[in-house]
Scaffold this motif. Structure first.
Motif, PDB file in Angstrom:
ATOM      1  N   ASP A 567       0.840  -1.198   0.000  1.00 37.56           N
ATOM      2  CA  ASP A 567       0.000   0.000   0.000  1.00 37.56           C
ATOM      3  C   ASP A 567       0.877   1.250   0.000  1.00 37.56           C
ATOM      4  O   ASP A 567       1.896   1.309   0.686  1.00 37.56           O
ATOM      5  N   ASN A 568       0.454   2.243  -0.752  1.00 35.69           N
ATOM      6  CA  ASN A 568       1.169   3.521  -0.800  1.00 35.69           C
ATOM      7  C   ASN A 568       0.537   4.474   0.209  1.00 35.69           C
ATOM      8  O   ASN A 568      -0.573   4.951   0.022  1.00 35.69           O
ATOM      9  N   LYS A 569       1.257   4.751   1.307  1.00 37.29           N
ATOM     10  CA  LYS A 569       0.735   5.604   2.369  1.00 37.29           C
ATOM     11  C   LYS A 569       1.756   6.701   2.686  1.00 37.29           C
ATOM     12  O   LYS A 569       2.962   6.513   2.496  1.00 37.29           O
ATOM     13  N   PRO A 570       1.282   7.842   3.206  1.00 34.41           N
ATOM     14  CA  PRO A 570       2.222   8.886   3.633  1.00 34.41           C
ATOM     15  C   PRO A 570       3.056   8.407   4.821  1.00 34.41           C
ATOM     16  O   PRO A 570       2.607   7.574   5.613  1.00 34.41           O
ATOM     17  N   GLN A 571       4.272   8.957   4.928  1.00 31.09           N
ATOM     18  CA  GLN A 571       5.156   8.597   6.024  1.00 31.09           C
ATOM     19  C   GLN A 571       5.235   9.738   7.026  1.00 31.09           C
ATOM     20  O   GLN A 571       5.429  10.894   6.656  1.00 31.09           O
ATOM     21  N   MET A 572       5.081   9.381   8.307  1.00 26.35           N
ATOM     22  CA  MET A 572       5.147  10.361   9.390  1.00 26.35           C
ATOM     23  C   MET A 572       6.319  10.016  10.294  1.00 26.35           C
ATOM     24  O   MET A 572       6.396   8.910  10.820  1.00 26.35           O
ATOM     25  N   LEU A 573       7.251  10.956  10.467  1.00 26.23           N
ATOM     26  CA  LEU A 573       8.364  10.760  11.385  1.00 26.23           C
ATOM     27  C   LEU A 573       7.904  11.073  12.803  1.00 26.23           C
ATOM     28  O   LEU A 573       7.356  12.145  13.060  1.00 26.23           O
ATOM     29  N   TYR A 574       8.119  10.129  13.721  1.00 24.79           N
ATOM     30  CA  TYR A 574       7.786  10.372  15.123  1.00 24.79           C
ATOM     31  C   TYR A 574       9.074  10.445  15.932  1.00 24.79           C
ATOM     32  O   TYR A 574       9.908   9.535  15.889  1.00 24.79           O
ATOM     33  N   ILE A 575       9.230  11.513  16.696  1.00 25.37           N
ATOM     34  CA  ILE A 575      10.376  11.694  17.582  1.00 25.37           C
ATOM     35  C   ILE A 575       9.856  11.768  19.013  1.00 25.37           C
ATOM     36  O   ILE A 575       9.054  12.650  19.346  1.00 25.37           O
ATOM     37  N   GLY A 576      10.309  10.846  19.858  1.00 24.29           N
ATOM     38  CA  GLY A 576       9.862  10.811  21.245  1.00 24.29           C
ATOM     39  C   GLY A 576       9.672   9.389  21.732  1.00 24.29           C
ATOM     40  O   GLY A 576      10.146   8.428  21.127  1.00 24.29           O
ATOM     41  N   LYS A 577       8.962   9.254  22.835  1.00 29.08           N
ATOM     42  CA  LYS A 577       8.638   7.949  23.411  1.00 29.08           C
ATOM     43  C   LYS A 577       7.133   7.797  23.527  1.00 29.08           C
ATOM     44  O   LYS A 577       6.420   8.773  23.749  1.00 29.08           O
ATOM     45  N   ASN A 578       6.659   6.577  23.417  1.00 34.03           N
ATOM     46  CA  ASN A 578       5.281   6.149  23.690  1.00 34.03           C
ATOM     47  C   ASN A 578       4.361   6.156  22.471  1.00 34.03           C
ATOM     48  O   ASN A 578       3.654   5.174  22.233  1.00 34.03           O
ATOM     49  N   TRP A 579       4.311   7.243  21.694  1.00 39.76           N
ATOM     50  CA  TRP A 579       3.366   7.276  20.577  1.00 39.76           C
ATOM     51  C   TRP A 579       3.625   6.170  19.557  1.00 39.76           C
ATOM     52  O   TRP A 579       2.704   5.758  18.854  1.00 39.76           O
ATOM     53  N   GLN A 580       4.878   5.708  19.471  1.00 39.09           N
ATOM     54  CA  GLN A 580       5.179   4.667  18.487  1.00 39.09           C
ATOM     55  C   GLN A 580       4.380   3.400  18.765  1.00 39.09           C
ATOM     56  O   GLN A 580       4.223   2.556  17.892  1.00 39.09           O
ATOM     57  N   ASN A 581       3.847   3.281  19.976  1.00 33.89           N
ATOM     58  CA  ASN A 581       3.106   2.075  20.346  1.00 33.89           C
ATOM     59  C   ASN A 581       1.640   2.111  19.918  1.00 33.89           C
ATOM     60  O   ASN A 581       0.999   1.060  19.870  1.00 33.89           O
ATOM     61  N   TYR A 582       1.106   3.298  19.629  1.00 35.04           N
ATOM     62  CA  TYR A 582      -0.329   3.339  19.329  1.00 35.04           C
ATOM     63  C   TYR A 582      -0.753   4.432  18.350  1.00 35.04           C
ATOM     64  O   TYR A 582      -1.933   4.512  17.990  1.00 35.04           O
ATOM     65  N   LEU A 583       0.156   5.277  17.875  1.00 33.56           N
ATOM     66  CA  LEU A 583      -0.246   6.336  16.952  1.00 33.56           C
ATOM     67  C   LEU A 583      -0.732   5.774  15.629  1.00 33.56           C
ATOM     68  O   LEU A 583      -1.687   6.294  15.036  1.00 33.56           O
ATOM     69  N   ASP A 584      -0.106   4.715  15.116  1.00 32.19           N
ATOM     70  CA  ASP A 584      -0.578   4.068  13.884  1.00 32.19           C
ATOM     71  C   ASP A 584      -2.037   3.675  14.026  1.00 32.19           C
ATOM     72  O   ASP A 584      -2.847   3.877  13.106  1.00 32.19           O
ATOM     73  N   ASP A 585      -2.379   3.094  15.162  1.00 30.80           N
ATOM     74  CA  ASP A 585      -3.750   2.655  15.414  1.00 30.80           C
ATOM     75  C   ASP A 585      -4.704   3.829  15.432  1.00 30.80           C
ATOM     76  O   ASP A 585      -5.780   3.799  14.800  1.00 30.80           O
TER      77      ASP A 585
END
Length: 782
Positions: A567-585
């Motif tokens: 799938d072709n989707k936009p890419q979002m850079l995340y800098i920090g802790k915690n959001w990587q666990n649930y921001l995709d959702d």
């Protein structure tokens, strides 16, 4: 210091019979005990060789290879290192096999049982000490986890020796501090929970009242312990970039584990309820042993306290009320009693309602208060009894309050429990003495009966254990062997697996872990995000629309990527802790959220050293960030705040979208923004009402259906509140009681989307699809 009938009394006639009783018998029993537990350990290890390693064992094996200089690329540096360090010596000699760590674990078990026997000998006679050590060795929970290659028994064995040396330091020679503290450090480095023995150690040192005269030797022992720790601090710094990171991680996890744990069980009576199964579960005599142990403990404790009061009564020869006999009428005793009663009530009322650390400290004070009361009543040396009580309760408190509960954790309480069984036995046989030539025949008869029951239970338990290879181990081994021939260049490929420790070991390669997700869409999304080449899974297809199955071996399926289906989707850079666990959702899997520089490592969960470094926003270059369609910031850091702010503004002005929530940046010395300015905005910590008035910009064309704003434990909901000033203010899109939940700030060609009051986490933890859709619409469409 004890009631040990094996102890020589100065002036005794040292005839051959006395020498035999005092020296020969204990040595004979020690040899017999060593032979028995060595046989048990050997038999248990042979069973484990058939079954194969446990899940965590593979991580310790991989770490051992790392220590031995034979790295396979995969290691888990945040795990306690000492078990792997010891195993690495055998790996260096070329004996690289899973069974090596089984034998190391079995060796620690034998060492621990011997140490417990010697420890009990300080308080009881030889046969009773033999019985107590064997009861510990034959416990079903001990046998279940002995020889598996986990760290539980090894850390308990070292804890036994550390506390034994501590008592010898007080009772024999302060030079033993040079062993007590370093061995305690080894126990801690074997399993971080072993650091809790600090509580019983502190108690014993204080009540022994020799800390001033022994001060120099204690400091020497502490320095020796630090020298044991130092190489591992350097090791952590080299591999993780943080010498104490794993220790802090344990403390954080011990306070925060919750519903996500598969072992979640909030029942504080868990270990009491299951206590019979920790004594005996197999064999014709198992129920007899359980009832007999309970009877011995209960009756023995009653006799123990009866003797304390009776001793005071006999010494004082005072008739009258109990309060007069126990001198409760004295002002000093009254104060001690009030202090003890108050602490006891505090402990009982707050147990399981406050953090485990608070309960530990309260019980430590309660134990000391008990000592101050009891030392006025009895001439007995009760210090060692209180040491074992504190040892048992320290781990009982921790594991009862800790919401993740498994039977394996009772191993930490097993030595102290065995002690109180023998204490009860000792009290009973002292009342039922039948002596022949100075030997208490009652003690030997009851002890031998207990030994028979314990050995019978142990043999039955070993015979009932499964004598076949674990299916996950078997299938992973077969699948790995096939795959090694399928793709000869697999070392250069990115591989994911649900059973990554197992597959990493058998492939001899760094296999990345597949995170655990609630939403089935997440697995396909995760694999595509990092362009994973292969995926070994235990759970079938998992709706992997962009991956084709190429092989299946029992429970293990192997999938290979099909780039044409990505799938072709936009890419979002995340800098920090915690959001990587649930921001995709929360974003509905409509964008690939890349955690820091994890793209370079091919996994959301990548090297902890680099992950910690990647938290600093101003370490990134503008051109690096501009490769992404958007930037998200939460719980991040900076070296220079002005530089970090300029980087955000420059990225937005160039046409980028920045999503920022400062709710996790309200604490801390360096990155705390409570009552501080960031991007010309005043950031403050505010409490949100449970059911606030929600207002949404009419142009968004949405209606409000928010979940209550209250924390997971029912408390208040706290987050970041924003008050912008200057010409370019935040335009509110969604507010709660007039406060910004979502706001937008136009900057050049781009924009900054301000998320207030931890709304991303709120939508995820409450699984509120409306909130998630609102966030998606504003980020992707507004």
């Amino acid at each position: 210091m004890n009631n040990n009938s094996d102890t020589l009394i100065p002036g005794d006639k040292k005839d051959s019979g006395c020498i035999f009783k005092k020296y020969i018998v204990p040595c004979i029993l020690l040899v017999i005990l060593t032979l028995i537990v060595s046989w048990i350990a050997y038999q248990r290890v042979q069973i484990q060789i058939i079954m194969g390693p446990g899940w965590d064992t593979y991580a310790f094996l991989a770490n051992a290879l790392e220590f031995a200089g034979k790295s396979i690329g995969y290691a888990e540096f945040d795990r306690p290192p000492f078990m792997s360090f010891i195993t690495s010596f055998f790996f260096q000699s070329g004996n690289i096999h899973e069974s090596t760590i089984f034998y190391v674990d079995g060796g620690f078990f034998v060492l621990g049982v011997i140490g417990l026997y010697l420890f009990l000998k300080l308080r009881f006679d030889s046969i009773q000490s033999f019985t107590g050590a064997l009861l510990f060795a034959s416990s079903p929970v001990v046998l279940s986890w002995m020889g598996v290659g986990y760290t539980d028994l090894a850390s308990v064995a070292l804890s036994i020796w550390a506390l034994y040396f501590l008592v010898l330091s007080v009772e024999k020679s302060p030079w033993f501090y040079y062993l007590a503290f370093p061995v305690a450090m080894m126990a801690f480095l074997t399993r971080y929970t072993a650091g809790l023995i600090l509580f019983p150690m502190i108690l014993y040192i204080v009540i022994s009242r020799k800390y001033l005269s022994h001060f120099k030797k204690m400091i020497g022992g502490i320095i020796a312990a630090f020298m044991v720790l130092l190489p591992f601090l350097v090791y952590n710094y080299q591999n993780l970039g943080d010498p104490i990171g794993p220790f802090l991680g344990f403390l954080s996890a011990s306070e925060s584990a919750g519903l996500e744990s598969i072992a979640y069980d909030p029942n504080p009576k868990y270990y009491l309820t299951n206590l019979p199964s920790y004594i005996a579960t197999q064999g014709d005599f198992s129920s007899i042993l359980v009832y007999l142990i309970f009877l011995i403990v209960i009756v023995g404790i009653i006799i123990y306290f009866y003797d304390l009061i009776r001793e005071k009564l006999m010494k004082s020869r005072v008739k009258g009320k109990v309060s007069k006999i126990l001198e409760i009428q004295r002002t000093g005793t009254k104060i001690k009693l009030v202090f003890f009663t108050g602490l006891l009530l505090i402990f009982l009322i707050t147990f399981n309602r406050v953090s485990y650390m608070t309960s530990e400290l309260v019980f430590l004070l309660l134990s000391y208060a008990s000592f101050t009361l009891l030392k006025d009543i009895t001439s007995k040396k009760i210090e060692i009894d209180l040491l074992f009580l504190a040892w048992f309760m320290t781990y009982f408190i921790f594991h009862s309050v800790f919401v993740a509960k498994v039977d394996r954790y009772f191993v930490t309480m097993a030595p102290a429990f065995s002690y109180f069984v023998i204490l009860g036995l000792s009290e009973i046989v002292n009342k039922l003495q039948i002596k022949i030539k100075g030997t208490n025949l009652t003690a030997w008869v009851i002890s031998l009966f207990l030994i028979f029951l314990a050995l019978s239970s142990a043999v039955s338990f070993l015979n009932e254990m499964p004598q076949k290879e674990d299916y996950i181990v078997r299938d992973s081994k077969i699948a790995s062997a096939w795959f090694a021939n399928y793709d000869l260049d697999y070392h250069s490929k990115l591989i994911y697996s649900d059973a990554w420790p197992t597959v990493s070991w058998y492939l001899g390669a760094d296999v990345k872990p597949m995170p655990v997700f609630k939403d089935s869409r997440a697995f396909n999304h995760e694999l595509q995000k990092y362009d994973v080449d292969y995926y070994f899974t235990l759970y079938g297809n998992r709706n992997l629309t962009a991956y084709d199955q190429i092989a299946k071996f029992g429970t293990v399926s192997i999938f290979k990527k099909n780039p044409e289906k990505f799938d072709n989707k936009p890419q979002m850079l995340y800098i920090g802790k915690n959001w990587q666990n649930y921001l995709d959702d929360v974003l509905g899997f409509n964008a690939y959220v890349i955690n820091g520089r994890s793209n370079e490592y091919g996994a959301k969960i990548y090297d902890l050293k680099f992950r910690n470094q990647d938290l600093f926003l101003d370490d990134y270059q503008l051109e690096e960030i501009k490769k992404y369609d958007s930037l998200s910031l939460y719980n991040f850091a900076w070296h220079n705040q002005s530089k970090a702010e300029n980087l955000i503004l420059d990225y937005a002005e160039s046409g980028g979208t920045v999503v920022i929530d400062l709710s996790a940046n309200l604490d801390g010395i360096y990155y705390g923004l409570d009552n501080a300015i960031f991007l010309d905005t005043l950031i403050t910590r505010k409490v949100m009402n449970e059911n606030p008035r929600i207002e949404i910009n009419p142009q968004i064309n949405q209606t409000a259906d928010f979940s209550p704003f209250k924390s997971e434990d029912g408390g208040v909901w706290v987050g970041a509140n924003y008050e912008s000033f200057g010409e370019n203010k935040i335009e509110n899109l969604v507010t709660a009681n007039g406060k910004t939940l979502i706001g937008i700030q136009k900057v050049g060609k781009g924009k900054i989307i301000w998320i207030g009051y931890n709304l991303i986490w709120h939508s995820f933890v409450y699984e509120n699809t409306y909130e998630k859709q609102l966030i998606q619409d504003i980020i992707f469409k507004w």
